[in-house]
Write an enzyme that holds these catalytic residues in place. Structure first.
Site, PDB file in Angstrom:
ATOM      1  N   GLN A  35      -0.742  -6.647  -1.448  1.00  0.00           N
ATOM      2  CA  GLN A  35      -1.194  -5.797  -2.560  1.00  0.00           C
ATOM      3  C   GLN A  35      -1.755  -6.634  -3.711  1.00  0.00           C
ATOM      4  O   GLN A  35      -2.464  -6.108  -4.566  1.00  0.00           O
ATOM      5  CB  GLN A  35      -0.054  -4.906  -3.072  1.00  0.00           C
ATOM      6  N   CYS A  79       2.515   4.776  -4.339  1.00  0.00           N
ATOM      7  CA  CYS A  79       2.091   3.419  -3.989  1.00  0.00           C
ATOM      8  C   CYS A  79       1.294   2.862  -5.153  1.00  0.00           C
ATOM      9  O   CYS A  79       0.402   3.537  -5.677  1.00  0.00           O
ATOM     10  CB  CYS A  79       1.224   3.444  -2.722  1.00  0.00           C
ATOM     11  N   LEU A  80       1.612   1.620  -5.530  1.00  0.00           N
ATOM     12  CA  LEU A  80       0.902   1.013  -6.664  1.00  0.00           C
ATOM     13  C   LEU A  80      -0.567   0.768  -6.316  1.00  0.00           C
ATOM     14  O   LEU A  80      -1.392   0.619  -7.214  1.00  0.00           O
ATOM     15  CB  LEU A  80       1.592  -0.296  -7.072  1.00  0.00           C
ATOM     16  N   HIS A 135       8.302   1.065   3.603  1.00  0.00           N
ATOM     17  CA  HIS A 135       6.977   1.191   2.966  1.00  0.00           C
ATOM     18  C   HIS A 135       6.364  -0.208   2.754  1.00  0.00           C
ATOM     19  O   HIS A 135       5.184  -0.428   3.017  1.00  0.00           O
ATOM     20  CB  HIS A 135       7.160   1.933   1.632  1.00  0.00           C
ATOM     21  N   GLU A 136       7.205  -1.160   2.299  1.00  0.00           N
ATOM     22  CA  GLU A 136       6.686  -2.512   2.007  1.00  0.00           C
ATOM     23  C   GLU A 136       6.355  -3.274   3.293  1.00  0.00           C
ATOM     24  O   GLU A 136       5.341  -3.987   3.354  1.00  0.00           O
ATOM     25  CB  GLU A 136       7.687  -3.299   1.158  1.00  0.00           C
ATOM     26  N   HIS A 193       3.083  -2.357   4.491  1.00  0.00           N
ATOM     27  CA  HIS A 193       1.983  -3.071   3.818  1.00  0.00           C
ATOM     28  C   HIS A 193       1.677  -4.394   4.526  1.00  0.00           C
ATOM     29  O   HIS A 193       0.514  -4.794   4.632  1.00  0.00           O
ATOM     30  CB  HIS A 193       2.345  -3.382   2.362  1.00  0.00           C
TER      31      HIS A 193
HETATM   32  O1  K1U Z   1       4.535  -0.688  -2.515  1.00  0.00           O
HETATM   33  C1  K1U Z   1       4.243  -0.100  -3.528  1.00  0.00           C
HETATM   34  O2  K1U Z   1       3.112   0.288  -3.706  1.00  0.00           O
HETATM   35  C2  K1U Z   1       5.298   0.178  -4.568  1.00  0.00           C
HETATM   36  C3  K1U Z   1       5.848   1.591  -4.480  1.00  0.00           C
HETATM   37  C4  K1U Z   1       7.079   1.557  -3.590  1.00  0.00           C
HETATM   38  C5  K1U Z   1       7.612   2.870  -3.102  1.00  0.00           C
HETATM   39  C6  K1U Z   1       7.717   3.987  -3.893  1.00  0.00           C
HETATM   40  C7  K1U Z   1       8.240   5.159  -3.401  1.00  0.00           C
HETATM   41  C8  K1U Z   1       8.674   5.226  -2.121  1.00  0.00           C
HETATM   42  C9  K1U Z   1       8.566   4.121  -1.326  1.00  0.00           C
HETATM   43  C10 K1U Z   1       8.050   2.938  -1.817  1.00  0.00           C
HETATM   44  C11 K1U Z   1       6.195   2.041  -5.891  1.00  0.00           C
HETATM   45  O3  K1U Z   1       6.996   1.461  -6.528  1.00  0.00           O
HETATM   46  S1  K1U Z   1       5.349   3.424  -6.523  1.00  0.00           S
HETATM   47  C12 K1U Z   1       6.102   3.659  -8.128  1.00  0.00           C
HETATM   48  C13 K1U Z   1       7.461   4.249  -8.072  1.00  0.00           C
HETATM   49  O4  K1U Z   1       7.872   4.765  -7.045  1.00  0.00           O
HETATM   50  C14 K1U Z   1       8.352   4.203  -9.258  1.00  0.00           C
HETATM   51  C15 K1U Z   1       7.902   3.765 -10.463  1.00  0.00           C
HETATM   52  C16 K1U Z   1       8.754   3.725 -11.556  1.00  0.00           C
HETATM   53  C17 K1U Z   1      10.049   4.135 -11.440  1.00  0.00           C
HETATM   54  C18 K1U Z   1      10.516   4.598 -10.233  1.00  0.00           C
HETATM   55  C19 K1U Z   1       9.661   4.634  -9.133  1.00  0.00           C
HETATM   56 ZN    ZN Z   2       2.626   0.762  -1.507  1.00  0.00          ZN
END
Ligand code: K1U
Ligand code: ZN
Length: 173
Positions: free
Chosen positions: A51, A95-96, A137-138, A141
């Site tokens: 990412q 997902c970021l 999820h990670e 990626h």
């Molecule tokens: O991998 C990524 O893009 C990060 C993603 C991870 C994720 C989120 C939800 C379910 C599975 C995996 C994130 O962190 S998105 C942002 C998010 O979920 C969040 C942000 C601030 C506080 C709490 C959650």
């Molecule tokens: Zn993601």
């Protein structure tokens, strides 16, 4: 420590399989620090090296419950899922690399994962709850897979078009 740029879907680098890490070096430790800083800043609960355009099999995560909780940062090098539960869990994932888009994804509720730590040692742990969702999820990626790949074609296309528009707008600013 430095904040890194997070790639936004669609980007070919987010579709590639990342390469195993061969050595735990000081450069890798610095990369892990940057990834954790970038994840907390976003904010997010996980981040995989691809990412930030680093095509290595490393991820960071911290799913500690609320904002006041003690941080529980984890760095996983060459993670591998060695067991999955039959029981499933559905979570509304984000997902970021796909900002402000969320969708329900069903995954195994519990997983066992092995990895190498920054200490150079091998680790094995069972994850459940949000930790299980996040680590899957990670790891996806690292294999070039996004949560939208679990959705139907129409929903995936709609999100992809929104992201193309967002990227055009970001390029204009
Ligand atoms: O991998 C990524 O893009 C990060 C993603 C991870 C994720 C989120 C939800 C379910 C599975 C995996 C994130 O962190 S998105 C942002 C998010 O979920 C969040 C942000 C601030 C506080 C709490 C959650
Ligand atoms: Zn993601």
């Amino acid at each position: 420590m430095a904040l890194r740029n997070i790639l936004i879907h669609p980007d070919p680098r987010l579709k590639k399989v990342a390469t195993p890490v061969t050595d735990v070096t000081d450069d890798l430790r610095r990369l892990a620090d940057d990834m954790l800083e970038t994840m907390y800043d976003a904010p997010g609960i996980g981040l995989a090296a691809p990412q930030i355009a680093v095509m290595q099999r490393m991820l960071v995560m911290d799913c500690a419950k609320d904002e006041d909780a003690t941080p529980e940062p984890m760095v996983l090098i060459n993670p591998a899922v060695t067991w999955v539960s039959e029981a499933k869990n559905t979570y509304e994932e984000g997902c970021l690399s796909i900002p402000e888009q969320y969708a329900e994804v069903e995954r195994p509720a519990e997983v066992e994962v092995t990895w190498r730590g920054l200490d150079g040692k091998d680790h094995r742990e069972r994850f459940d709850g949000l930790w299980a969702t996040c680590v899957q999820h990670e790891i996806d990626h690292l294999d070039g897979k996004l949560f939208i790949d679990y959705l139907g074609r129409m929903k995936r296309q709609m999100i992809t078009r929104k992201m193309q528009k967002l990227k055009r707008e970001m390029a204009r600013d």
